[in-house]
Write an enzyme that holds these catalytic residues in place. Structure first.
Site, mmCIF file in Angstrom:
data_model
loop_
_atom_site.group_PDB
_atom_site.id
_atom_site.type_symbol
_atom_site.label_atom_id
_atom_site.label_comp_id
_atom_site.label_asym_id
_atom_site.label_seq_id
_atom_site.Cartn_x
_atom_site.Cartn_y
_atom_site.Cartn_z
ATOM 1 N N HIS A 191 27.236 -1.473 52.171
ATOM 2 C CA HIS A 191 28.558 -0.860 52.347
ATOM 3 C C HIS A 191 28.792 -0.330 53.751
ATOM 4 C CE1 HIS A 191 28.764 -1.409 48.024
ATOM 5 N NE2 HIS A 191 30.027 -1.625 48.311
ATOM 6 N N ARG A 298 38.450 -0.022 46.883
ATOM 7 C CA ARG A 298 37.216 0.567 46.337
ATOM 8 C C ARG A 298 37.440 2.072 46.140
ATOM 9 N NH1 ARG A 298 34.735 -3.389 50.024
ATOM 10 N NH2 ARG A 298 33.114 -4.503 48.921
ATOM 11 N N ARG A 334 40.310 -1.101 42.004
ATOM 12 C CA ARG A 334 39.115 -1.175 41.161
ATOM 13 C C ARG A 334 38.757 0.224 40.683
ATOM 14 N NH1 ARG A 334 33.707 -3.356 43.813
ATOM 15 N NH2 ARG A 334 33.626 -1.344 44.827
ATOM 16 N N GLU A 435 30.858 -10.237 38.842
ATOM 17 C CA GLU A 435 29.752 -10.016 39.784
ATOM 18 C C GLU A 435 28.405 -10.030 39.070
ATOM 19 O OE1 GLU A 435 30.461 -6.278 41.838
ATOM 20 O OE2 GLU A 435 31.368 -5.399 40.075
ATOM 21 N N ASN A 458 29.206 -10.190 46.596
ATOM 22 C CA ASN A 458 28.150 -9.346 47.167
ATOM 23 C C ASN A 458 27.095 -9.065 46.111
ATOM 24 O OD1 ASN A 458 29.954 -9.278 49.228
ATOM 25 N ND2 ASN A 458 30.660 -7.188 48.861
ATOM 26 N N ASP A 459 27.591 -8.709 44.934
ATOM 27 C CA ASP A 459 26.646 -8.452 43.841
ATOM 28 C C ASP A 459 26.275 -9.735 43.114
ATOM 29 O OD1 ASP A 459 26.025 -5.703 43.960
ATOM 30 O OD2 ASP A 459 28.041 -5.214 43.271
ATOM 31 N N ARG A 469 20.683 -6.887 48.027
ATOM 32 C CA ARG A 469 21.600 -7.158 49.142
ATOM 33 C C ARG A 469 21.364 -6.243 50.332
ATOM 34 N NH1 ARG A 469 27.268 -5.030 46.345
ATOM 35 N NH2 ARG A 469 28.099 -4.521 48.384
ATOM 36 N N CYS A 506 36.701 -11.033 46.073
ATOM 37 C CA CYS A 506 36.771 -9.869 46.958
ATOM 38 C C CYS A 506 35.420 -9.552 47.564
ATOM 39 C CB CYS A 506 37.354 -8.669 46.226
ATOM 40 S SG CYS A 506 36.414 -8.225 44.771
HETATM 41 C C1 PEP Z 1 31.034 -7.264 45.315
HETATM 42 O O1 PEP Z 1 30.054 -6.903 44.661
HETATM 43 O O2 PEP Z 1 31.171 -8.406 45.774
HETATM 44 C C2 PEP Z 1 32.112 -6.317 45.619
HETATM 45 C C3 PEP Z 1 33.236 -6.718 46.176
HETATM 46 O O3 PEP Z 1 31.923 -5.025 45.334
HETATM 47 P P1 PEP Z 1 30.978 -4.041 46.144
HETATM 48 O O4 PEP Z 1 30.657 -4.681 47.460
HETATM 49 O O5 PEP Z 1 31.733 -2.771 46.309
HETATM 50 O O6 PEP Z 1 29.785 -3.903 45.269
HETATM 51 MG MG MG Z 2 29.990 -5.070 43.532
#
Ligand code: PEP
Ligand code: MG
Length: 577
Positions: A191, A298, A334, A435, A458-459, A469, A506
């Site tokens: 993040h 977020r 979200r 995710e 991302n997840d 990650r 996203c």
């Molecule tokens: C993701 O997991 O791709 C996502 C957009 O959420 P975050 O990065 O906040 O976990």
């Molecule tokens: Mg996520």
């Protein structure tokens, strides 16, 4: 001598500036006997005053950047510093024990900390203990003569160096002064990297040992596009980096011409380009970069920037500001996604071995622990819905029953508000993030019940590959273009379309220039990314032919066995470079 390092290129931009180490200094000291206790008391007074001055400055900066409420913690610190009883006892200890100011300070503050900490059930007292601990560190740093780092105190162009940066550290960086940051650990989708891109601060993460190699004030050259970092570069190297910075600025200026243009491919097909935000303030960047929607808000940052759970009214104001700021364009909000690398200091959740696999996000919201918090958020959202085009999205859904439970709570709160005579928009879409691989596999079933999907790569990638990650040592496994990931994504898009629903993305992959052609080929409807990636993506899309990209995607999905093969194949199809 110049040293060269290579890390993970996490946020575009080039900077040459002095290093500012955000590393906790060594505060150890020796206890010594002294004859002249008056001199020690005077040293203590000087340190107390210096700490007070420093805290006042930090407080003021915090008011400017984070607001009055967030600055209150510093008021508590200033009160500790002015506590006559504690200071009296420290001086008495110095005199009675004929000891140095450091030892006197530590002995008395330790006693107070233990006293407060032992008042187990009293969170107020626990907080006082934490305040005293912080203040002691600050006074000690002045006695010892070392600097306690504080991002808010940076007032000249700098490159921040840290082992790691939490999202809240990152939020405090002033982009007027902080030109780049470089860390030992972290990856492209942590993040702090995502926030760096929003703030347009260049970042290189995962260098392993930058904190050991750099001293405060060393000159650094950082290239966030390539991941290169030079410590004490030569004049020629400085020129090279500056030239790279200028080339990047020139390219950006070209992209900017597309700000008000439609997002269409070479053959005229439209795709929606949206932006991800963390706070209402980010809407400015969304509009400045010509995004067509907010594809991910977020909201957990609203909770993280606050000293306590934000109230329904506070949340309502934030959501309204975003919806109004977007002027009727869609906004996907979200619901709170706390957990993983996002903690809430005031929300006492048990420490877990695997926080990314633990009690987080929607799992909290639909539990007894999180029920009230979830309802408050939904009410705030429903009330705000009349100010724009709201879409609500639940994070970390693994089971259809989780979605149903969350949706039922949503319907309950909506019915209650309507019964109270509160206006609620009638066009709110309710969707989920995809995710977790389980949901990606079962997308056909989910698609019957949700209004939309947004793929959180991302997840999704970290869970599919079982690779953290945030961990640069397993970053080689973090492969957005691996056919396994592409197949999951394709499954989700096709499942949505079969039920007449839309599928967006996203995760950071949506703004990844190598991934975009493949995603266009798979028919992704909406691409949501850091606002700063929107224009370059629009520029790329203009060059793509959808028929060709469909063929590319089809072949990648059926013929390729490795990420490398996908990349090779893509080269064949992108002949415009
Ligand atoms: C993701 O997991 O791709 C996502 C957009 O959420 P975050 O990065 O906040 O976990
Ligand atoms: Mg996520």
């Amino acid at each position: 001598m110049t040293e060269m390092l290579k890390g993970i290129a996490a946020s575009d931009g080039v900077a040459v500036a002095k290093a500012y180490l955000l590393v906790q200094p060594d505060l150890s000291f020796e206890t010594v006997s002294v004859e002249d206790t008056n001199a020690e008391e005077a040293r203590l007074d000087v340190a107390l005053e210096a700490a007070q001055n420093e805290l006042s400055v930090i407080r003021e900066k915090a008011v400017d950047s984070l607001g009055e409420e967030a600055a209150q913690v510093f008021d508590a610190h200033l009160m500790v510093l002015a506590d006559p009883e504690m200071i009296g006892q420290i001086k008495e200890t110095i005199r009675a024990k004929k000891t140095n100011a450091e030892a006197g300070l530590k002995e008395v503050t330790d006693m107070f900390i233990t006293l407060f900490e032992n008042m187990d059930d009293n969170p107020y007292m626990q907080e006082r203990a934490a305040d005293i601990r912080d203040v002691t560190k600050r006074v000690l740093s002045h006695l010892i003569g070392v600097r306690l780092p504080n991002p808010a105190m940076i007032d000249e162009e700098s490159v921040v160096i840290a082992h790691d940066l939490t999202p809240s550290d990152t939020a405090q960086l002033d982009r007027n002064f902080v030109k780049a940051f470089v860390t030992n650990i972290g990856g492209r989708t942590s993040h702090s990297a995502i926030m760096a891109r929003t703030l347009e601060i260049a970042a290189v993460l995962g260098t392993n040992n930058i904190t050991e190699l750099v001293k405060d004030g060393d000159l650094l050259a950082v290239n966030g596009i390539t991941g290169d970092v030079l410590i004490n570069p030569s004049p020629e190297q400085i020129e090279e980096f500056k030239a790279a910075g200028q080339a990047y600025a020139k390219q950006k200026a070209e992209w900017e011409l597309l700000k008000d243009a439609q997002t269409v491919t070479a053959d005229g097909k439209h795709f929606e380009l949206a932006a991800n935000i963390g706070t209402p303030k980010d809407v400015e960047g969304v509009n400045a970069n010509g995004a067509e929607a907010v594809g991910l808000y977020r909201t957990e940052f609203l909770y993280m920037d606050s000293q306590d759970f934000p109230t329904e009214d506070e949340q309502y104001e934030a959501y309204k500001a975003v919806l109004e700021g977007m002027n009727g364009k869609p906004v996907v909000v979200r619901t709170m996604d706390i957990g993983g690398d996002k903690e809430l200091p005031y929300f006492d959740l048990p420490k877990e071995m695997n926080p990314f696999l633990g009690f987080r996000a929607l799992r909290i919201s639909i539990s007894e622990t999180g029920d009230a918090m979830f309802r408050t958020q939904l009410r705030a959202l429903l009330r705000a819905s009349v100010h724009g085009q709201l879409r609500i999205m639940f994070p970390m859904v693994a089971l259809l029953t989780e979605f149903r439970k969350a949706k039922a709570v949503y319907e309950e709160e909506k019915a209650k508000l309507l019964a109270e005579g509160v206006a609620v928009a009638d066009n709110i879409q309710v969707g989920i993030m995809i995710e977790i691989p389980a949901a990606a596999m079962l997308a056909d079933q989910f698609a019957k019940e949700v209004d939309f999907f947004s793929i959180g790569t991302n997840d999704l990638i970290q869970y599919t590959m079982a690779a953290d990650r945030m961990n640069e040592q397993v970053s080689y496994l973090y492969q957005p273009y691996n056919p396994s990931i592409l197949r999951l994504i394709n499954n989700v898009i096709k499942a949505a379309h079969k039920e007449g629903k839309w599928a967006g993305m996203c995760g950071e992959m949506a703004g990844d220039q190598t991934a975009v052609p493949l995603l266009v080929g798979m028919g992704l409807d909406e691409f949501s990314m850091s606002a700063t990636s929107v224009l370059r993506t629009r520029s790329l899309m203009k060059k793509l032919d959808t028929k060709k990209m469909q063929e590319l995607a089809e072949r990648a999905l059926t013929e390729c066995a490795t990420m490398e093969e996908v990349l090779e194949l893509e080269k064949e199809y992108l002949d415009f470079d």
